[in-house]
Every structure is written in structure tokens, then in C-alpha cells.
Design a protein around this motif. Structure first.
Motif, PDB file in Angstrom:
ATOM      1  N   LEU A 272     -20.461  31.686 -45.472  1.00  0.00           N
ATOM      2  CA  LEU A 272     -21.611  32.402 -44.915  1.00  0.00           C
ATOM      3  C   LEU A 272     -22.598  31.408 -44.308  1.00  0.00           C
ATOM      4  O   LEU A 272     -22.853  30.341 -44.869  1.00  0.00           O
ATOM      5  N   HIS A 282     -21.417  37.939 -39.933  1.00  0.00           N
ATOM      6  CA  HIS A 282     -21.222  38.802 -41.097  1.00  0.00           C
ATOM      7  C   HIS A 282     -22.200  39.974 -41.108  1.00  0.00           C
ATOM      8  O   HIS A 282     -23.370  39.832 -40.745  1.00  0.00           O
ATOM      9  N   HIS A 285     -26.222  40.453 -43.085  1.00  0.00           N
ATOM     10  CA  HIS A 285     -26.561  39.073 -43.466  1.00  0.00           C
ATOM     11  C   HIS A 285     -27.803  38.615 -42.705  1.00  0.00           C
ATOM     12  O   HIS A 285     -27.734  37.784 -41.803  1.00  0.00           O
ATOM     13  N   GLU A 337     -24.903  38.454 -49.073  1.00  0.00           N
ATOM     14  CA  GLU A 337     -24.737  37.533 -50.195  1.00  0.00           C
ATOM     15  C   GLU A 337     -24.685  38.304 -51.510  1.00  0.00           C
ATOM     16  O   GLU A 337     -23.872  38.010 -52.389  1.00  0.00           O
ATOM     17  N   ASP A 346     -16.127  41.739 -47.404  1.00  0.00           N
ATOM     18  CA  ASP A 346     -17.048  41.457 -46.299  1.00  0.00           C
ATOM     19  C   ASP A 346     -17.064  42.559 -45.251  1.00  0.00           C
ATOM     20  O   ASP A 346     -18.061  42.737 -44.547  1.00  0.00           O
TER      21      ASP A 346
END
Length: 393
Positions: A272, A282, A285, A337, A346
Motif C-alpha cells: 500500500l 487501492h 485508501h 488499511e 483488496d
């Protein structure tokens, strides 16, 4: 095998059951934001949820008419606020207590097994009698509470039934365990209670899955072999000071570790981008400003499993859902996260503003932990069907 999921939230336990091979005949959740999350992922064709028959509404209003007679599993985590360490601790006086509704659905559907998950606070001394009451209701779901009966009087009747030595009607063999998700490969110290039951006529012979990860294995990986820091390319000058007693004890250990190392925040966030610099490709995020540290809310170190992610009435309580960076400063975990810490894939997107998404994640069962428990239940059910034991009534 067929499963009915109650109080599904954002889908953590239900996804674990899907990965364990269960097919859902119903997925029930009242919160519209959590339902929007599931629907958004269905629209995107996410393979774990695309075939779920989602019902948005109160579990007490769910039509059980379409549930098959040979239902294998009922699973779910009744709302935890009545028992949460951060809640008002009202238990049976809290209108959000959905254990009675859970028992009623088990009574009506007669599944071969059930998995019920809740917070560690349920095991507090103040709730001891009510915790026993919950377990006995699940063991004897047909012995219902009378309309004019206090719960403590119902508990007395259930206790007498248990000690009578006579089993009749619908009964379940119940196993209860307080577990730490970190011991099963989840990068988070998350203690939860699981209540698992098998219908008494099912020859399950089940026990809770053995732990697969440990703190000792992590310490050995970090401070005995140093492999952990080598993997993450952490220069020796930037490594934390080893805990003296634990490090010495592990260095003197001759037998190999049977468990894998606890997974850490640093492990979970590999790949990440730094959200303060760029969000990257992502989903969910984005950097959330405003994190601060104060007494009791100090964030999660990078090289340990995260502290328990939390959900609150007003977003994230106290700013605890944050990481401690290498320079000692803190920042909030992004939603992605946090999803990593809860072992969501994800490709699974969460619907709503950051505080709303964090509420969904703070209430969720880690997908991996759900898969571990559901897989062990599925295996026992499969084995019982292959070799039914005579003489069980």
C-alpha cells in the motif's frame, strides 16, 4: 452446505463462511450502509458476495419460509453494544440485545450447527449469569421464555433441564471459546467470544481449531533470527530494542516453533502506498487528517498486530484506530488499511464516509477468522454425514 447469516454487517463472517464452502440461503442485515456495501460489491461482481440473497431489515421480520428444512448452519454476531467494553453495559435491559431473536431463529430453522460471535465484554463478571443464560438458551432453544416470566426465572428452568440428565426435542451441544484473532493469522489483537453448537443428533465431535500463530514466534522472527526485519528491509540502526527477558528465553529454546509468527501492521500494509503522499490504485485508501495521541489512545505500533479496531456511536472513539509511524508520530489508518487488518480482500469496497466505513469495519468479524471457524464446522458436518454414529438421540 446451506447457511443462513444473521446480523451480517459488512460481511466478514459471511465471507468467511463462503470461503469455507457454505452457500447462503439468506444474508440478513438491518443497517442500510452495510447493506449498501454488500450491494455495491454485488454490482461489481465480487465473487464472494455476488450470489448472496441479501435482506435489509430486522431479523425478526425475515421470512423463514424459503429456508430449507435441512439447513446446515446459522451464523452471525448479534449486536455487541449491550456487552461492549465501550458501551453502556445494559445487557438484557438493552433493546439491542438480539440473542433472544437468534435463539428463536435457531428454534424455527433447526440447523445442524450454529456459530455465534460477540465481544469479549460478554464474559465480564457482571454478565456471568446472563452469559450462562445465553448458552443455555442456545442449548435448549425449544424451552422458550414465557410471556410473564423474568429472564432469571427462565434461567432456573433451563438449569434444571440441563441437570435432569434427560435430553428430548431440539437440543445442541455447545462449546464456548474466547479467542484472539492474532493467534489465527489476523494482523490484529482482537479478542472475541465464539459460541458454537451442533445439534445433538449430529455426531460432530468438534473442538475449536488450534491456534496457528503466536507472539513467541514473532519475537523469534524479529530478535532471534532477524528475518522479520530483513524481509521488510529495516536497517539495524532503525530496529526497536529487543525485549530482554523474552529474547533471552527464546534464544535458549532448542525445540522448533510449531506456530507461525503473529502478523503485524507492517506485514498487513505491504504494497500500500503512503496515503499522505498518494492514494495509489487501492480502493478506500485516502488519508484522514486529525489523528492525535493521548492517554489511553496511543495507536498501534508497526511491528506488532494492531490494537482492536473500534466502532463508535460517533465515528471512531478517541482516535484509537491509528498507527504509530517510524518517527513516533501518529496518523489514522485509512479504510483500506483497516480492511487489511480485518483481512477483507483488496477488491472489496466499502460504502459511506470514512467514519461510517470505520464503523462497519470496527463491527466486523475478520474474514480469515470467520473462515477458520466455519471451515472447522464444515469439516465436522461433512465427517458426521459420512459416518453417522449409532445410539445418539
Amino acid at each position: 452446505m446451506k447457511c443462513l447469516e444473521l446480523f451480517a454487517g459488512a460481511g466478514g463472517l459471511a465471507m468467511g463462511a463462503t470461503l469455507a464452502g457454505f452457500e447462503h440461503v439468506g444474508v440478513v442485515e438491518w443497517d442500510r450502509w452495510a447493506c449498501d456495501t454488500v450491494r455495491e460489491n454485488q454490482r461489481r461482481g465480487h465473487p464472494l458476495v455476488k450470489d448472496w440473497p441479501l435482506f435489509e431489515g430486522d431479523v425478526r421480520k425475515f421470512d423463514l419460509g424459503g429456508v430449507p428444512d435441512d439447513l446446515d448452519l446459522v451464523a452471525g454476531g448479534p449486536p455487541c453494544q449491550p456487552f461492549s467494553m465501550g458501551g453502556k453495559h445494559r445487557a438484557y435491559d438493552d433493546h439491542r440485545d438480539m440473542f433472544p431473536a437468534t435463539v428463536e431463529i435457531i428454534r424455527r430453522t433447526r440447523p445442524k450447527a450454529f456459530i455465534v460471535e460477540n465481544v469479549k465484554g460478554l464474559t465480564r463478571a457482571a454478565f456471568a449469569n446472563y452469559f450462562s443464560y445465553i448458552q443455555l438458551q442456545l442449548a435448549f432453544p425449544e424451552i422458550a421464555r414465557r410471556a410473564d416470566e423474568q429472564w432469571i426465572d427462565h434461567l432456573v428452568r433451563l438449569e434444571r433441564e440441563k441437570t435432569s440428565g434427560v435430553l428430548s426435542g431440539l437440543t445442541y451441544d455447545v462449546v464456548t471459546r474466547l479467542v484472539n484473532a492474532a493467534d489465527y493469522g489476523v494482523p490484529q489483537k482482537r479478542e472475541r467470544v465464539f459460541i458454537v453448537g451442533f445439534r445433538h443428533d449430529i455426531d460432530a465431535r468438534w473442538s475449536f481449531p488450534e491456534e496457528t500463530h503466536s507472539r513467541d514466534a514473532l519475537l523469534a522472527d524479529q530478535f532471534v533470527t532477524g528475518d522479520y526485519f530483513e524481509r521488510h528491509r529495516i536497517a539495524k540502526r532503525n530496529r526497536p530494542t529487543p525485549p530482554g527477558a523474552a529474547s533471552a528465553r527464546l534464544r535458549g529454546r532448542n525445540e522448533p516453533m510449531n506456530e507461525a509468527p503473529w502478523r503485524t501492521v507492517r506485514d498487513a500494509l505491504v504494497g500500500l502506498s503512503d496515503p499522505e503522499q498518494t492514494a495509489g490504485p487501492h480502493l478506500n485508501h485516502r488519508f484522514q487528517p486529525g489523528a492525535r495521541s493521548y492517554h489511553g489512545h496511543t495507536g498501534s505500533p508497526l511491528d506488532l498486530p494492531a490494537k482492536t479496531l473500534k466502532a463508535g456511536d460517533h465515528g471512531v472513539p478517541g482516535g484509537e484506530n491509528m498507527m504509530v509511524k517510524g518517527d513516533g508520530s501518529v496518523r489514522y489508518f485509512t479504510a483500506r488499511e483497516s480492511a487489511r487488518l480485518q483481512t477483507f480482500p483488496d477488491g472489496y469496497i466499502f460504502h459511506g464516509a470514512w467514519s461510517e466505513v470505520m464503523r462497519q469495519l470496527g463491527n466486523a468479524v475478520p474474514v480469515l477468522l470467520g473462515q477458520v471457524v466455519a471451515s472447522s464446522v464444515a469439516q465436522s458436518l461433512a465427517m458426521s454425514q459420512m459416518a453417522p454414529a449409532p445410539g445418539r438421540h
